[in-house]
Scaffold this active site. Structure first.
Site, PDB file in Angstrom:
ATOM      1  N   HIS A  70     -10.325  17.070  70.661  1.00 35.02           N
ATOM      2  CA  HIS A  70     -10.434  15.695  70.838  1.00 35.02           C
ATOM      3  C   HIS A  70     -10.742  15.039  72.209  1.00 35.02           C
ATOM      4  O   HIS A  70     -11.645  13.952  72.259  1.00 35.02           O
ATOM      5  CB  HIS A  70      -9.177  14.753  70.295  1.00 35.02           C
ATOM      6  CG  HIS A  70      -8.702  14.777  68.873  1.00 35.02           C
ATOM      7  ND1 HIS A  70      -8.026  14.076  68.445  1.00 35.02           N
ATOM      8  CD2 HIS A  70      -9.639  15.363  68.012  1.00 35.02           C
ATOM      9  CE1 HIS A  70      -8.059  14.337  67.054  1.00 35.02           C
ATOM     10  NE2 HIS A  70      -8.828  15.271  66.887  1.00 35.02           N
ATOM     11  N   ASP A  78     -12.618  16.223  80.458  1.00 40.50           N
ATOM     12  CA  ASP A  78     -12.208  15.415  81.562  1.00 40.50           C
ATOM     13  C   ASP A  78     -10.898  14.722  81.409  1.00 40.50           C
ATOM     14  O   ASP A  78     -10.616  13.937  82.133  1.00 40.50           O
ATOM     15  CB  ASP A  78     -13.262  14.721  82.024  1.00 40.50           C
ATOM     16  CG  ASP A  78     -13.513  13.387  81.239  1.00 40.50           C
ATOM     17  OD1 ASP A  78     -12.956  13.297  79.977  1.00 40.50           O
ATOM     18  OD2 ASP A  78     -14.477  12.441  81.584  1.00 40.50           O
ATOM     19  N   GLU A  92      -5.988   0.576  68.401  1.00 41.60           N
ATOM     20  CA  GLU A  92      -6.338  -0.644  67.872  1.00 41.60           C
ATOM     21  C   GLU A  92      -7.259  -0.600  66.682  1.00 41.60           C
ATOM     22  O   GLU A  92      -7.749  -1.607  65.930  1.00 41.60           O
ATOM     23  CB  GLU A  92      -6.709  -1.636  68.963  1.00 41.60           C
ATOM     24  CG  GLU A  92      -5.484  -2.001  69.630  1.00 41.60           C
ATOM     25  CD  GLU A  92      -5.849  -2.817  70.978  1.00 41.60           C
ATOM     26  OE1 GLU A  92      -6.946  -2.968  71.358  1.00 41.60           O
ATOM     27  OE2 GLU A  92      -5.018  -3.077  71.885  1.00 41.60           O
ATOM     28  N   ASP A 263      -4.068  31.946  61.876  1.00 40.80           N
ATOM     29  CA  ASP A 263      -4.660  33.366  61.149  1.00 40.80           C
ATOM     30  C   ASP A 263      -5.598  33.002  60.125  1.00 40.80           C
ATOM     31  O   ASP A 263      -6.125  31.870  60.044  1.00 40.80           O
ATOM     32  CB  ASP A 263      -3.463  33.999  60.236  1.00 40.80           C
ATOM     33  CG  ASP A 263      -2.982  33.245  59.324  1.00 40.80           C
ATOM     34  OD1 ASP A 263      -3.390  32.312  58.795  1.00 40.80           O
ATOM     35  OD2 ASP A 263      -1.573  33.523  58.882  1.00 40.80           O
TER      36      ASP A 263
END
Length: 344
Positions: A70, A78, A92, A263
């Site tokens: 993500h 970063d 939100e 796996d």
């Protein structure tokens, strides 16, 4: 050109080359063992904290994987996903996508441990990446208490933290579980991850669970005929309502056989039409991806090889290095005083 002019031009060229050389020396980019001089114990601290957190909170197992996906898939690696401003915006949004927002606190716990030893040295971006690496492993001799069962992946460090939230573009860059396989291949392809790499990354669905809100469209009002009929009763039992109760934690384990182990059982499941998500089904049946699914179903070594390669590419996606960005004091907040050049 006059001799004097030629000489001045030569001096200017030499000076410019020297500046470039200094800049390159000052910014080595990502390297192995970036902190060996400034914080030699950093990676050991992160490794130990991942172990401790796993013992206390078993649900951290999938969190480490989700964090790197993500964050690094959204423009650059970063740690922008960890910022409070990012979390507020995502919470939100009216979306059924889960970003594991509650689990970001585990990164902060690791950051605090590292800061006690080496204040202001190790970036949250590197902690996020290394905790993902360490969370994946169990076969490496130092990780016998962990249960994911994945490969040890040597990863470079030297990332710096971004100062800006990227919440507004998350859905533009991050593939959704129910997008078409073409869209998933395109989005990961833009990061340099090829088809076998994408197939391997989706093998992360071997671990963890899928919330019912992501599944009910395959169960109600009619059961998707593509699902294995032997698997449907279990899904209906776990997701008994067409509109899941938002206050209830309703989910189905991605892999009933080895739910907390990374796996290649995932690939055997989706070839048997037991994949929970549409992207799982498409992965097993699309002509571009099916050959790699079948190969990974037969060989865990091949799966681990491609998974390691894809994670490495993902972890090196457009990082901030050198003087760009900053080293945050807290992973959820950008530093108040800008001490370095901001990222582009």
């Amino acid at each position: 050109m006059a001799p004097k002019t030629c000489f001045l031009f030569f001096l200017a060229l030499v000076s410019f080359s020297a500046v470039l050389a200094f800049a390159e020396e000052d910014d080595p980019g990502l390297v192995m063992n970036f902190y060996k001089e400034t914080c030699p114990q950093a990676e050991d601290i992160i490794k130990e904290q991942v172990k401790l957190l796993y013992k206390r909170h078993k649900n951290t197992a999938f969190s480490w994987l989700r964090n790197i996906f993500h964050d690094c898939a959204v423009q650059r690696c970063d740690a922008s996903l960890l910022l409070d401003s990012t979390r507020r915006t995502l919470s939100e949004k009216e979306t059924d996508r889960s970003f594991g927002l509650r689990n970001f606190r585990y990164i902060e716990t690791i950051k605090e441990a590292v800061e006690r030893e080496c204040p202001g040295v190790v970036s949250c971006a590197d902690i996020l990446v290394l905790s993902a690496r360490d969370g994946i492993v169990s076969l490496h001799p130092s990780y016998k208490s962990l249960q994911l069962g994945g490969p040890y992946i040597p990863l470079k460090t030297g990332r710096r933290d971004g100062r800006r939230s990227r919440a507004e573009v998350v859905e533009q860059y991050l593939p959704d579980h129910n997008e078409s396989i073409s869209s998933v291949l395109d989005k990961f392809g833009a990061m340099g991850i090829d088809t076998p790499g994408v197939v391997a990354l989706l093998g992360a669905h071997s671990v963890g669970r899928t919330h019912c809100v992501k599944l009910v469209h395959r169960l109600y009002p009619e059961v998707d005929s593509a699902l294995n009929p032997e698997h449907v009763p279990h899904m209906l039992k776990k997701c008994p309502d067409s509109i899941p109760d938002p206050k209830a934690v309703q989910y189905v384990r991605n892999d009933r056989g080895t739910p907390m182990v990374l796996d290649n059982n995932y690939y055997r499941n989706i070839l048997d039409n037991k994949g929970l998500l549409l992207v799982d089904h498409q992965l097993a049946h699309d002509k571009r991806t099916k050959p790699f699914v079948k190969k990974m179903a037969k060989s865990q070594d091949y799966f681990f090889k491609e998974f390691s390669r894809a994670i490495t590419i993902l972890s090196e996606n457009n990082p901030l290095t050198g003087s760009k960005g900053e080293i945050r004091k807290q992973c959820n907040l950008a530093n108040k005083i800008r001490t370095t050049d901001d990222e582009p």
